[in-house]
Design a protein around this motif. Structure first.
Motif, PDB file in Angstrom:
ATOM      1  N   SER A  32      41.205  42.913  52.039  1.00 53.23           N
ATOM      2  CA  SER A  32      41.369  44.278  52.558  1.00 53.23           C
ATOM      3  C   SER A  32      40.764  45.341  51.654  1.00 53.23           C
ATOM      4  O   SER A  32      40.794  46.525  51.996  1.00 53.23           O
ATOM      5  CB  SER A  32      42.866  44.583  52.759  1.00 53.23           C
ATOM      6  OG  SER A  32      43.425  43.729  53.727  1.00 53.23           O
ATOM      7  N   GLY A  33      40.254  44.945  50.480  1.00 53.43           N
ATOM      8  CA  GLY A  33      39.590  45.904  49.613  1.00 53.43           C
ATOM      9  C   GLY A  33      40.359  46.338  48.380  1.00 53.43           C
ATOM     10  O   GLY A  33      39.963  47.273  47.694  1.00 53.43           O
ATOM     11  N   TRP A  34      41.481  45.673  48.095  1.00 55.23           N
ATOM     12  CA  TRP A  34      42.234  45.986  46.885  1.00 55.23           C
ATOM     13  C   TRP A  34      41.645  45.245  45.676  1.00 55.23           C
ATOM     14  O   TRP A  34      41.117  44.143  45.812  1.00 55.23           O
ATOM     15  CB  TRP A  34      43.691  45.545  47.031  1.00 55.23           C
ATOM     16  CG  TRP A  34      44.509  46.368  47.964  1.00 55.23           C
ATOM     17  CD1 TRP A  34      44.592  46.222  49.325  1.00 55.23           C
ATOM     18  CD2 TRP A  34      45.377  47.456  47.626  1.00 55.23           C
ATOM     19  NE1 TRP A  34      45.448  47.157  49.857  1.00 55.23           N
ATOM     20  CE2 TRP A  34      45.951  47.926  48.837  1.00 55.23           C
ATOM     21  CE3 TRP A  34      45.721  48.075  46.432  1.00 55.23           C
ATOM     22  CZ2 TRP A  34      46.854  48.987  48.872  1.00 55.23           C
ATOM     23  CZ3 TRP A  34      46.620  49.133  46.466  1.00 55.23           C
ATOM     24  CH2 TRP A  34      47.171  49.575  47.672  1.00 55.23           C
ATOM     25  N   CYS A  35      41.757  45.858  44.502  1.00 58.18           N
ATOM     26  CA  CYS A  35      41.631  45.121  43.240  1.00 58.18           C
ATOM     27  C   CYS A  35      43.029  44.600  42.916  1.00 58.18           C
ATOM     28  O   CYS A  35      44.002  45.358  42.995  1.00 58.18           O
ATOM     29  CB  CYS A  35      41.141  46.021  42.114  1.00 58.18           C
ATOM     30  SG  CYS A  35      39.414  46.497  42.292  1.00 58.18           S
ATOM     31  N   VAL A  36      43.123  43.323  42.571  1.00 61.81           N
ATOM     32  CA  VAL A  36      44.432  42.712  42.386  1.00 61.81           C
ATOM     33  C   VAL A  36      44.563  42.147  40.976  1.00 61.81           C
ATOM     34  O   VAL A  36      43.721  41.365  40.522  1.00 61.81           O
ATOM     35  CB  VAL A  36      44.677  41.592  43.415  1.00 61.81           C
ATOM     36  CG1 VAL A  36      46.041  40.949  43.194  1.00 61.81           C
ATOM     37  CG2 VAL A  36      44.576  42.131  44.836  1.00 61.81           C
ATOM     38  N   ILE A  37      45.630  42.574  40.299  1.00 65.91           N
ATOM     39  CA  ILE A  37      46.027  41.977  39.020  1.00 65.91           C
ATOM     40  C   ILE A  37      47.176  41.021  39.335  1.00 65.91           C
ATOM     41  O   ILE A  37      48.219  41.459  39.839  1.00 65.91           O
ATOM     42  CB  ILE A  37      46.511  43.045  38.011  1.00 65.91           C
ATOM     43  CG1 ILE A  37      45.529  44.223  37.940  1.00 65.91           C
ATOM     44  CG2 ILE A  37      46.737  42.421  36.645  1.00 65.91           C
ATOM     45  CD1 ILE A  37      44.124  43.860  37.560  1.00 65.91           C
ATOM     46  N   GLY A  38      46.986  39.753  39.082  1.00 59.74           N
ATOM     47  CA  GLY A  38      48.015  38.767  39.402  1.00 59.74           C
ATOM     48  C   GLY A  38      48.608  38.164  38.146  1.00 59.74           C
ATOM     49  O   GLY A  38      47.879  37.657  37.292  1.00 59.74           O
ATOM     50  N   ILE A  39      49.918  38.240  38.013  1.00 59.67           N
ATOM     51  CA  ILE A  39      50.579  37.635  36.865  1.00 59.67           C
ATOM     52  C   ILE A  39      51.451  36.482  37.337  1.00 59.67           C
ATOM     53  O   ILE A  39      52.185  36.601  38.327  1.00 59.67           O
ATOM     54  CB  ILE A  39      51.402  38.665  36.046  1.00 59.67           C
ATOM     55  CG1 ILE A  39      52.084  37.980  34.850  1.00 59.67           C
ATOM     56  CG2 ILE A  39      52.409  39.419  36.910  1.00 59.67           C
ATOM     57  CD1 ILE A  39      52.684  38.948  33.842  1.00 59.67           C
ATOM     58  N   ASP A  40      51.352  35.357  36.642  1.00 59.85           N
ATOM     59  CA  ASP A  40      52.137  34.176  36.990  1.00 59.85           C
ATOM     60  C   ASP A  40      52.293  33.310  35.741  1.00 59.85           C
ATOM     61  O   ASP A  40      51.345  33.157  34.969  1.00 59.85           O
ATOM     62  CB  ASP A  40      51.452  33.368  38.093  1.00 59.85           C
ATOM     63  CG  ASP A  40      52.416  32.463  38.834  1.00 59.85           C
ATOM     64  OD1 ASP A  40      52.680  32.722  40.020  1.00 59.85           O
ATOM     65  OD2 ASP A  40      52.919  31.492  38.231  1.00 59.85           O
ATOM     66  N   ALA A  41      53.487  32.750  35.574  1.00 57.92           N
ATOM     67  CA  ALA A  41      53.754  31.926  34.388  1.00 57.92           C
ATOM     68  C   ALA A  41      53.365  30.464  34.595  1.00 57.92           C
ATOM     69  O   ALA A  41      53.402  29.681  33.642  1.00 57.92           O
ATOM     70  CB  ALA A  41      55.238  32.011  34.015  1.00 57.92           C
TER      71      ALA A  41
END
Length: 341
Positions: free
Chosen positions: A28-37
């Protein structure tokens, strides 16, 4: 090319729902910062495979850290100033919370506290946090509505999620943080969690092994296909709650707080399906008959769930509608392909 919509921070980005949400936001055009352990609660390789698919997108950044680790979220908020925050990271599972409650305190309570503190320092335009249909607990009036009292949680997992709702409301009130809590209803679909019924049933049926069917099959669930869920979340991002003015009355059925920019929204299919029908859909998709091991109800479980999704529809125009037969068939096709069965 999609228009750039801003920066979204998604916690639990390598999880089942997190992966699908990040994929949708990126499209959809977002920049995404993804955090996961990438914890080992279930198969870490599955989480890594999801994350690898996200990392192939130029507008995705993966952070492999625990949200409860001091300073991690504070630094992310300071570095990226996210416009939207979608908090999905949690220790999940009703049954596991009976065996290992401490992990729920760390991820669900302490982790969420760190998120709220980071948001207080660097407020996003809208913060959306995952809750669960399990918070309705012993409620028997159906369908479950967001305005129903929900104080009889039946598992520690559900209790931590109800606590998250209370914590987030207090921060929304004190610091004017626009916050939406969404309550999920039995989400399923491709790239799902191996500890959930559809995954376990499909694996066992394809292997010719029996499946454990609780409460002798006398159960109903409001099964929600994952694409319907993440579409609802994406649409809710644009509907940030606004603190009502003194004396302002809410529309019937709106869970908007009277003292905070805070709202609770169900996301479900609004169509409870008997467990035996769900199993029949798996049998149809696999072409095999399940050998059923009928068992008593598990501690902490409830016999039925059913979402009132009128508020979601009024706010966003979105109504989840994927039929369970179609959704299960898509999962089984993914499972056969991924595991080469």
């Amino acid at each position: 090319m999609s228009q750039h919509k801003g920066t979204a921070l998604v916690t639990g980005s390598a999880g089942f729902i997190g992966y699908h949400l990040c994929s949708r936001l990126l499209e959809s055009g977002w920049c995404v910062i993804g955090i996961d352990a990438l914890t080992d609660y279930y198969d870490v390789d599955l989480k890594r495979a999801r994350q690898a698919r996200l990392c192939a997108h130029q507008n995705f950044r993966a952070i492999n850290e625990r949200i409860e680790a001091p300073g991690v979220l504070a630094n992310l908020f300071e570095d990226y100033h996210p416009d939207a925050v979608i908090h999905l990271a949690a220790q999940a599972g009703v049954r596991h919370s009976i065996e290992a409650p401490k992990s729920y305190v760390e991820a669900n309570l302490i982790g969420t506290f760190h998120l709220l503190e980071a948001a207080r320092a660097h407020p996003p335009a809208h913060m959306l946090l995952a809750s669960t249909s399990s918070v309705y607990g012993a409620n028997t009036q159906m369908p479950y509505a967001e305005t129903d009292k929900a104080d009889t949680q039946m598992s520690f997992y559900a209790a931590t999620k109800k606590a998250n709702e209370a914590m987030a409301h207090s921060y929304a009130h004190l610091y004017d943080l626009p916050t939406t809590m969404f309550r999920f209803f039995t989400v399923y679909g491709p790239w799902g969690r191996p500890d959930m019924a559809l995954f376990k049933f499909t694996r066992a049926i394809l292997a010719g092994e029996p499946i454990d069917v609780y409460n002798h099959g006398r159960m109903q669930r409001d099964f929600t296909y994952v694409d319907d869920l993440v579409a609802g979340i994406e649409k809710l991002i644009a509907v940030a709650p606004i603190r009502p003015t003194a004396g302002e009355s809410q529309a019937d059925g709106d869970s908007l707080s009277s003292v905070a920019p805070f709202r609770i929204v169900n996301i479900g299919n609004a169509n409870p399906v008997p467990l035996m029908d769900f199993i029949a859909a798996i049998e149809a998709a696999t072409g095999l008959i399940a050998h059923k091991n009928l068992m008593d109800m598990q501690p902490g479980d409830v016999p039925a769930t059913w979402a009132d999704t009128g508020l979601l529809q009024r706010l966003t125009g979105h109504s989840p509608s994927t039929d369970v037969t179609d959704g299960v068939a898509r999962f089984v096709a993914w499972y056969r392909d991924y595991y080469r069965v």
